[in-house]
Design a protein around this motif. Structure first.
Motif, PDB file in Angstrom:
ATOM      1  N   PHE A  44       0.905  -1.109   0.019  1.00 14.83           N
ATOM      2  CA  PHE A  44       0.230  -0.044   0.035  1.00 14.83           C
ATOM      3  C   PHE A  44       1.020   1.136  -0.072  1.00 14.83           C
ATOM      4  O   PHE A  44       2.105   1.210   0.282  1.00 14.83           O
ATOM      5  CB  PHE A  44      -0.948  -0.113   1.301  1.00 14.83           C
ATOM      6  CG  PHE A  44      -0.147  -0.078   2.563  1.00 14.83           C
ATOM      7  CD1 PHE A  44       0.231   0.964   3.196  1.00 14.83           C
ATOM      8  CD2 PHE A  44      -0.027  -1.274   2.882  1.00 14.83           C
ATOM      9  CE1 PHE A  44       1.141   1.034   4.294  1.00 14.83           C
ATOM     10  CE2 PHE A  44       0.466  -1.456   4.099  1.00 14.83           C
ATOM     11  CZ  PHE A  44       1.204  -0.394   5.100  1.00 14.83           C
ATOM     12  N   TRP A  45       0.334   2.409  -0.231  1.00 13.11           N
ATOM     13  CA  TRP A  45       0.903   3.702  -0.278  1.00 13.11           C
ATOM     14  C   TRP A  45       0.568   4.670   0.938  1.00 13.11           C
ATOM     15  O   TRP A  45      -0.652   4.588   1.338  1.00 13.11           O
ATOM     16  CB  TRP A  45       0.514   4.350  -1.609  1.00 13.11           C
ATOM     17  CG  TRP A  45       0.905   3.961  -2.794  1.00 13.11           C
ATOM     18  CD1 TRP A  45       0.267   3.131  -3.595  1.00 13.11           C
ATOM     19  CD2 TRP A  45       2.135   3.981  -3.406  1.00 13.11           C
ATOM     20  NE1 TRP A  45       1.077   2.613  -4.642  1.00 13.11           N
ATOM     21  CE2 TRP A  45       2.077   3.336  -4.655  1.00 13.11           C
ATOM     22  CE3 TRP A  45       3.405   4.684  -3.272  1.00 13.11           C
ATOM     23  CZ2 TRP A  45       3.399   3.132  -5.734  1.00 13.11           C
ATOM     24  CZ3 TRP A  45       4.518   4.693  -4.135  1.00 13.11           C
ATOM     25  CH2 TRP A  45       4.366   3.831  -5.340  1.00 13.11           C
ATOM     26  N   TYR A  51       4.763   0.554   1.347  1.00 13.55           N
ATOM     27  CA  TYR A  51       4.783  -0.491   2.629  1.00 13.55           C
ATOM     28  C   TYR A  51       4.180  -1.910   2.134  1.00 13.55           C
ATOM     29  O   TYR A  51       3.381  -1.828   1.446  1.00 13.55           O
ATOM     30  CB  TYR A  51       4.489   0.314   3.811  1.00 13.55           C
ATOM     31  CG  TYR A  51       5.292   1.511   4.094  1.00 13.55           C
ATOM     32  CD1 TYR A  51       6.195   1.501   5.082  1.00 13.55           C
ATOM     33  CD2 TYR A  51       4.534   2.682   3.856  1.00 13.55           C
ATOM     34  CE1 TYR A  51       6.966   2.736   5.057  1.00 13.55           C
ATOM     35  CE2 TYR A  51       5.194   3.848   4.142  1.00 13.55           C
ATOM     36  CZ  TYR A  51       6.344   3.924   4.918  1.00 13.55           C
ATOM     37  OH  TYR A  51       7.146   5.140   5.249  1.00 13.55           O
ATOM     38  N   ALA A  52       4.490  -2.779   2.999  1.00 13.93           N
ATOM     39  CA  ALA A  52       3.715  -4.138   2.805  1.00 13.93           C
ATOM     40  C   ALA A  52       3.466  -4.631   4.102  1.00 13.93           C
ATOM     41  O   ALA A  52       4.539  -4.412   5.306  1.00 13.93           O
ATOM     42  CB  ALA A  52       4.340  -4.735   1.699  1.00 13.93           C
ATOM     43  N   LEU A  53       2.249  -5.434   4.408  1.00 19.58           N
ATOM     44  CA  LEU A  53       1.998  -6.113   5.480  1.00 19.58           C
ATOM     45  C   LEU A  53       1.792  -7.458   5.137  1.00 19.58           C
ATOM     46  O   LEU A  53       1.377  -7.554   4.004  1.00 19.58           O
ATOM     47  CB  LEU A  53       0.775  -5.574   6.528  1.00 19.58           C
ATOM     48  CG  LEU A  53       1.282  -4.409   6.997  1.00 19.58           C
ATOM     49  CD1 LEU A  53      -0.515  -3.661   7.367  1.00 19.58           C
ATOM     50  CD2 LEU A  53       1.727  -4.504   8.410  1.00 19.58           C
ATOM     51  N   GLU A  54       2.483  -8.449   5.959  1.00 27.57           N
ATOM     52  CA  GLU A  54       2.162  -9.919   5.507  1.00 27.57           C
ATOM     53  C   GLU A  54       0.695 -10.279   5.522  1.00 27.57           C
ATOM     54  O   GLU A  54      -0.195  -9.646   6.755  1.00 27.57           O
ATOM     55  CB  GLU A  54       2.735 -10.938   6.498  1.00 27.57           C
ATOM     56  CG  GLU A  54       3.012 -12.191   6.185  1.00 27.57           C
ATOM     57  CD  GLU A  54       3.707 -13.143   6.759  1.00 27.57           C
ATOM     58  OE1 GLU A  54       3.863 -14.253   6.274  1.00 27.57           O
ATOM     59  OE2 GLU A  54       4.584 -12.509   7.552  1.00 27.57           O
ATOM     60  N   ASP A 123      -2.988   5.678   2.292  1.00 25.16           N
ATOM     61  CA  ASP A 123      -3.463   6.512   1.152  1.00 25.16           C
ATOM     62  C   ASP A 123      -4.171   5.617   0.026  1.00 25.16           C
ATOM     63  O   ASP A 123      -5.256   6.201  -0.485  1.00 25.16           O
ATOM     64  CB  ASP A 123      -2.360   7.088   0.479  1.00 25.16           C
ATOM     65  CG  ASP A 123      -1.775   8.357   1.420  1.00 25.16           C
ATOM     66  OD1 ASP A 123      -2.791   8.739   2.203  1.00 25.16           O
ATOM     67  OD2 ASP A 123      -0.732   8.622   1.602  1.00 25.16           O
ATOM     68  N   ALA A 124      -3.514   4.420  -0.263  1.00 21.46           N
ATOM     69  CA  ALA A 124      -4.091   3.596  -1.405  1.00 21.46           C
ATOM     70  C   ALA A 124      -3.484   2.196  -1.656  1.00 21.46           C
ATOM     71  O   ALA A 124      -2.471   1.966  -0.810  1.00 21.46           O
ATOM     72  CB  ALA A 124      -3.680   4.055  -2.696  1.00 21.46           C
ATOM     73  N   MET A 125      -4.301   1.333  -2.012  1.00 20.99           N
ATOM     74  CA  MET A 125      -3.727  -0.237  -1.998  1.00 20.99           C
ATOM     75  C   MET A 125      -2.928  -0.347  -3.215  1.00 20.99           C
ATOM     76  O   MET A 125      -2.893   0.586  -4.198  1.00 20.99           O
ATOM     77  CB  MET A 125      -4.787  -1.261  -1.995  1.00 20.99           C
ATOM     78  CG  MET A 125      -5.902  -1.146  -1.075  1.00 20.99           C
ATOM     79  SD  MET A 125      -5.010  -1.273   0.691  1.00 20.99           S
ATOM     80  CE  MET A 125      -4.610  -3.081   0.601  1.00 20.99           C
TER      81      MET A 125
END
Length: 181
Positions: A44-45, A51-54, A123-125
Motif C-alpha cells: 500500500f501507499w 509499504y507492505a504487511l504480511e 493512502d491507497a492499495m
C-alpha cells in the motif's frame, strides 16, 4: 395425548459449481502448489512511499470508513468504527509513523491478531506480493523510531524498494505509547 412427529430434515442442496467456486478452487490449487516458505504481502501507499504487511495479519480491507471521533485521543487515533458489532480503533498510519496524515478517504486495513483488531488508514492499495525468504532483505535504517519499531525487512518490486512491516507491536492488547502528537 399424541405428540406430533418432528419433520424429516430435508437435505440442503449444495450450490451448483459456478464461476466463483471454480475461481476459488483454482486459487486454492495454486496456493497448495506453492512452497510452504513462500510469504504473501499486501502493499500500500503512504505518501510517496510503499509499504507492505504480511497478509496473515490482514483480516479485510474497507473501501470507505467514517470513524466516530474519540475525545482526548492522540492525533494518530482517528476514532473507532463499528465493524459488524465489533468496535475497532482506527489509526492514521501516516501520523503514527510521524509522516503526513493519510488521505481521509483512503482505504482501511483491518488487522487481527490474538482476538484484537485494529484499523489502519492508508493512502491507497498497491499490489499483492509473493516473496521467498531470500528475497526479503534487512530493513533499511529508518529515521522514525515508530517506523523502526514496525519495520521487519525490505524488498524490491520493479525499480523501487518497499519497507515490510510487522503490525504485531500495534496489535498488542493495548496500543503502545501514542505517536503523532
Amino acid at each position: 395425548m399424541t405428540l406430533a412427529k418432528p419433520p424429516t430434515p430435508m437435505p440442503i442442496p449444495l450450490p451448483l459449481p459456478g464461476p466463483e467456486l471454480l475461481a476459488a478452487q483454482l486459487i486454492a490449487a495454486e496456493i497448495a502448489a506453492e512452497p510452504p516458505e513462500l510469504r504473501r504481502w499486501v502493499s500500500f501507499w503512504l505518501g510517496a512511499a510503499r509499504y507492505a504487511l504480511e497478509i496473515r495479519q490482514l483480516r479485510e480491507v474497507l473501501a470507505e470508513t467514517r470513524p466516530e471521533p474519540v475525545p482526548g485521543a492522540p492525533a494518530a487515533v482517528l476514532g473507532v468504527i463499528n465493524l459488524r458489532g465489533e468496535i475497532v480503533t482506527l489509526l492514521d498510519l501516516g501520523r503514527w509513523l510521524g509522516q503526513a496524515p493519510a488521505r481521509a478517504d483512503g482505504p482501511v486495513l483491518v488487522l487481527e491478531q490474538g482476538g484484537y483488531s485494529l484499523g489502519l488508514r492508508v493512502d491507497a492499495m498497491a499490489a499483492l506480493l509473493k516473496r521467498m525468504p531470500d528475497e526479503v532483505l534487512a530493513p533499511a535504517p529508518e529515521a522514525s523510531p515508530a517506523l523502526q519499531a514496525l519495520a521487519c525487512g525490505s524488498t524490491a518490486d520493479g525499480g523501487e524498494i518497499l519497507t515490510l512491516l510487522d503490525a504485531a507491536p500495534l496489535l498488542a492488547p493495548q496500543l503502545p505509547a501514542a505517536h503523532g502528537g
